[in-house]
Write a protein that holds these residues in place. Sequence first.
Motif, mmCIF file in Angstrom:
data_model
loop_
_atom_site.group_PDB
_atom_site.id
_atom_site.type_symbol
_atom_site.label_atom_id
_atom_site.label_comp_id
_atom_site.label_asym_id
_atom_site.label_seq_id
_atom_site.Cartn_x
_atom_site.Cartn_y
_atom_site.Cartn_z
ATOM 1 N N GLU A 182 -9.988 4.861 2.386
ATOM 2 C CA GLU A 182 -11.217 4.371 3.014
ATOM 3 C C GLU A 182 -12.385 5.335 2.865
ATOM 4 N N ASN A 244 -4.610 -0.833 7.117
ATOM 5 C CA ASN A 244 -4.616 0.432 6.386
ATOM 6 C C ASN A 244 -3.802 1.483 7.118
ATOM 7 N N GLY A 248 -5.880 4.386 4.415
ATOM 8 C CA GLY A 248 -5.968 3.468 3.275
ATOM 9 C C GLY A 248 -5.223 3.954 2.054
#
Length: 258
Positions: A182, A244, A248
């Motif tokens: 992310e 996530n 992630g």
Amino acid sequence: MSDSEQNTQQDQENTTHFGFKTVESKDKASMVAGVFHSVAQQYDIMNDLMSFGIHRLWKRFTIDASGVRPGNKILDLAGGTGDLTARFSQLVGREGKVILADINSSMLNVGREKLRNKGLVQNIEYVQANAEYLPFDDNTFDIVTIAFGLRNVTDKDKALASIFRVLKPGGRLLVLEFSKPEHELLNKAYDFYSFNILPKMGEVIAKDGDSYQYLAESIRMHPDQETLKSMMEAVGFEQTTYHNLTGGVVALHKGYKF
């Protein structure tokens, strides 16, 4: 469409990626098989070292998110050495069944030996199977899981459609897979680890740096979270979501067949 455009389209349809390389689609399965034949015996050790043991938490989260119940019939696809199968076997009980399926015979053999050594024999079956052409009847399974396996499949859309077919109405698919971090700083650190540290670990421990170089590249070539969600929806899955994990680095996708 011009002849040159048709030829280009045909070339794209007949080729795929093997890590960062472009290869003939018909050759990828055997090339991936070579990787996993090579790493099968050291697979569990490398998983612990590569993820610092966190893969166990990712898999536990997947089990908890599955909604498994006693008596369920579960397909652990690309199940490898059987981490998910082992826990599912305990949770579905005597009335349930878990099928550990993998395209790679070496991984399947390691998984079978490991689970039998744990005394898990009553409700587990082993099937060598290609995710794109699953050898099961329609509407067979309550749950299908595929953990760290989808990125190695040649035609992911075909595999997702095959999974959808074998799920019962109301059944669910869980895809646990490396994904897109992310945050950019995490992404850069992850890249450095994947391409500088991981292959060297593979070379020292598994005596096969090339296979772990491929595994690092295959992660980068795998669809990101939103793309995979759209692919699942395109073959019929509904209420698709993803969660996530570890920023992630890994994502758990979930979708239902209604």
